[in-house]
Design an enzyme around this catalytic site. Structure first.
Site, PDB file in Angstrom:
ATOM      1  N   LYS A 197       0.836  -1.205   0.000  1.00 35.86           N
ATOM      2  CA  LYS A 197       0.000   0.000   0.000  1.00 35.86           C
ATOM      3  C   LYS A 197       0.867   1.251   0.000  1.00 35.86           C
ATOM      4  O   LYS A 197       0.602   2.204  -0.748  1.00 35.86           O
ATOM      5  CB  LYS A 197      -0.935   0.008   1.208  1.00 35.86           C
ATOM      6  CG  LYS A 197      -1.836   1.235   1.262  1.00 35.86           C
ATOM      7  CD  LYS A 197      -2.692   1.265   2.509  1.00 35.86           C
ATOM      8  CE  LYS A 197      -3.612   2.486   2.514  1.00 35.86           C
ATOM      9  NZ  LYS A 197      -2.862   3.764   2.363  1.00 35.86           N
ATOM     10  N   ASP A 264       7.809  -4.077  11.790  1.00 32.66           N
ATOM     11  CA  ASP A 264       8.919  -3.886  12.732  1.00 32.66           C
ATOM     12  C   ASP A 264       9.847  -5.090  12.724  1.00 32.66           C
ATOM     13  O   ASP A 264      11.072  -4.957  12.749  1.00 32.66           O
ATOM     14  CB  ASP A 264       8.381  -3.681  14.155  1.00 32.66           C
ATOM     15  CG  ASP A 264       7.533  -2.434  14.303  1.00 32.66           C
ATOM     16  OD1 ASP A 264       7.699  -1.507  13.492  1.00 32.66           O
ATOM     17  OD2 ASP A 264       6.708  -2.389  15.234  1.00 32.66           O
TER      18      ASP A 264
END
Length: 476
Positions: A197, A264
């Site tokens: 995205k 992460d």
């Protein structure tokens, strides 16, 4: 060929970015409130976890790496919780406390495995002074091999260009988890890790793999990146580098429960692996495997070195080469639970020769798993004197890990492996040479635990010292 995980203990990583505290309230819900059409949750327990850049640091520490984190916080209770939690995991916290701001905190209310609502406590950091972060970077950069910048658009990376330039001037690679469509602000970074995205927000809709590669290469050239790693959910991830063929990796996720913190984990494993000496391609493969693990966990998650090894090589295949002491002890426990006999030996193995190979093959035949403990460079110097070792620790371990007879390779820094052996307690301890079992370091501990100690003969005519002398003399 047997894949090798890096020695994450050698990976020093500086993390700069938006630190936050993730709070979770858990409880059952069985009725609708009479006050409004909302479910009533009876809170029964709660949990607090470092999030954002703090979760990145926690991931690196969980792998066994050395994490140093710099970020902006308030002068409040959540900041104290973050510092205490991270410090307990051996993360070096170097926060810049700003009294006019709250520490970013996200509270999630959970019931029956579902998130009902999220409450955010935050104000975007604006017009902040870059000097405190830059001074912290000056102190940290000599001790790290990679820098991660974790951007959640909360303002901690308001001066990201100054941070990139300082790290690159020190020849330290910069890995950035980006936010938003403005990639200009990340100009000069080594590698960005946008998800699909985020990537399409910058380049527009992508209809094919070829178009993805072409548009990614255009970004790499336009903004002076070295590479882009586009994470593509169920389609895996794609690494695009200047002058290199694209590197596609399929997803390894078996079940997806929660994608919180998956980005992460990807950038953590990627940067830590590069800091530990892996190529971009090898590091991406490890990061892809790590992502497949954490999306199967609920909430912001980390993974251990042993979980990563199992993800890379399969849950029943623990032949993964170089490993930390902590992960080794966990792997040995699992091997014992499967009824496997664990054999352990040790040595410098400076220049691997036929005698070593013969000895290790013999040792491996005595059990199901073979551990080789290797003296670090400092230990070898103390034992062997000036000019030794010829090969540094990481290279000696890599060669050993490539042998079919060897399952695990672990370093130790003492003159003898007695402490390490007493922690591992193998089924059998093996040593080559003219020793009595009771004279072998760690032998007494192994015997006391019900194990066995064996002495094996070395192959005649094979000697590291003789090889070194022959090379110096110009022979052979």
């Amino acid at each position: 060929m047997k894949p090798i995980l890096p020695d994450y203990n050698s990976a020093g990583v500086l993390i700069i970015g938006d630190v936050m505290l993730d709070r979770y309230w858990y409880g059952p819900t069985g009725r609708i409130s009479p006050e409004a059409p909302v479910p009533v949750v009876k809170v029964e327990n709660n949990e607090e976890r470092p999030g954002g850049a703090a979760n990145v640091a926690m991931n690196i520490a969980s792998l066994g790496g050395h994490a140093h984190i710099v970020g902006l916080t308030g002068e409040d209770e959540p900041a104290k919780v973050l510092t205490e939690t991270l410090s307990a995991l051996n993360v070096k916290c170097d926060f810049v406390a700003l009294p006019d701001y709250p520490t970013i905190t996200k509270l999630r209310v959970m019931s029956r495995g579902q998130q009902l609502i999220r409450l955010d406590f935050e104000d975007k950091f604006e017009n902040t002074d870059a000097t405190p972060v830059l001074s912290r970077m000056d102190a940290a950069l000599p001790n790290v091999k990679a820098v991660i910048m974790s951007d959640y658009a909360k303002g901690s990376l308001e001066h990201v260009q100054a941070y990139i330039q300082k790290a690159r001037a020190a020849n330290i690679p910069v890995f950035i988890d980006p936010k938003g469509a403005d990639f200009e602000r990340y100009r000069g970074a080594t590698l960005l890790t946008p998800n699909m995205k985020e990537f399409e927000d910058v380049v527009g809709k992508v209809k094919s793999d070829q178009e993805l590669v072409e548009k990614a290469l255009a970004l790499v050239k336009e903004f002076d990146f070295e590479a882009l790693l586009v994470t593509r959910s169920e389609h895996g991830m794609t690494l695009i580098r200047r002058g290199q063929e694209p590197f596609h990796l399929p997803t390894q996720a078996k079940e997806v429960y929660d994608v919180t913190g998956a980005g992460d984990t990807v950038i953590s494993v990627l940067a830590a692996s590069v800091a530990a000496g892996k190529s971009f391609e090898e590091a991406c493969a490890l990061a892809n495997a790590a992502a497949g693990v954490v999306v199967g966990k609920l909430g912001t998650s980390t993974l251990s070195e042993i979980e990563l090894a199992e993800a890379v090589h399969g849950s029943q295949d623990t032949d993964f080469g170089v490993i930390s002491e902590k992960a080794l002890i966990e792997a040995v426990k699992k091997a014992r639970a499967r009824g496997e006999k664990v054999v352990m030996t040790n040595g410098c193995f400076d220049i691997l020769h036929a005698g070593h190979v013969s000895y290790l093959n013999h040792a491996a035949e005595l059990g199901d798993r073979l551990i080789v403990a290797v003296n670090t460079d400092e230990s070898v110097k103390r034992l062997k004197g000036p000019g030794r070792p010829v090969n540094p620790t990481d290279r000696r371990m890599a060669v050993l890990a490539g042998l079919g007879a060897v399952d695990w390779v672990v370093p130790f820094s003492e003159d003898t492996p007695q402490r390490l052996i007493s922690e591992v307690l193998p089924s059998m301890l093996v040593k080559g040479g003219d020793y009595k079992p009771e004279e072998i370091a760690g032998g007494k501990e192994v015997i006391a635990a019900g194990g066995e100690v064996r002495v094996l003969n070395f192959e005649d005519g094979c000697s590291t010292s003789e090889i070194i002398n022959a090379i110096k003399g110009g022979k052979g």
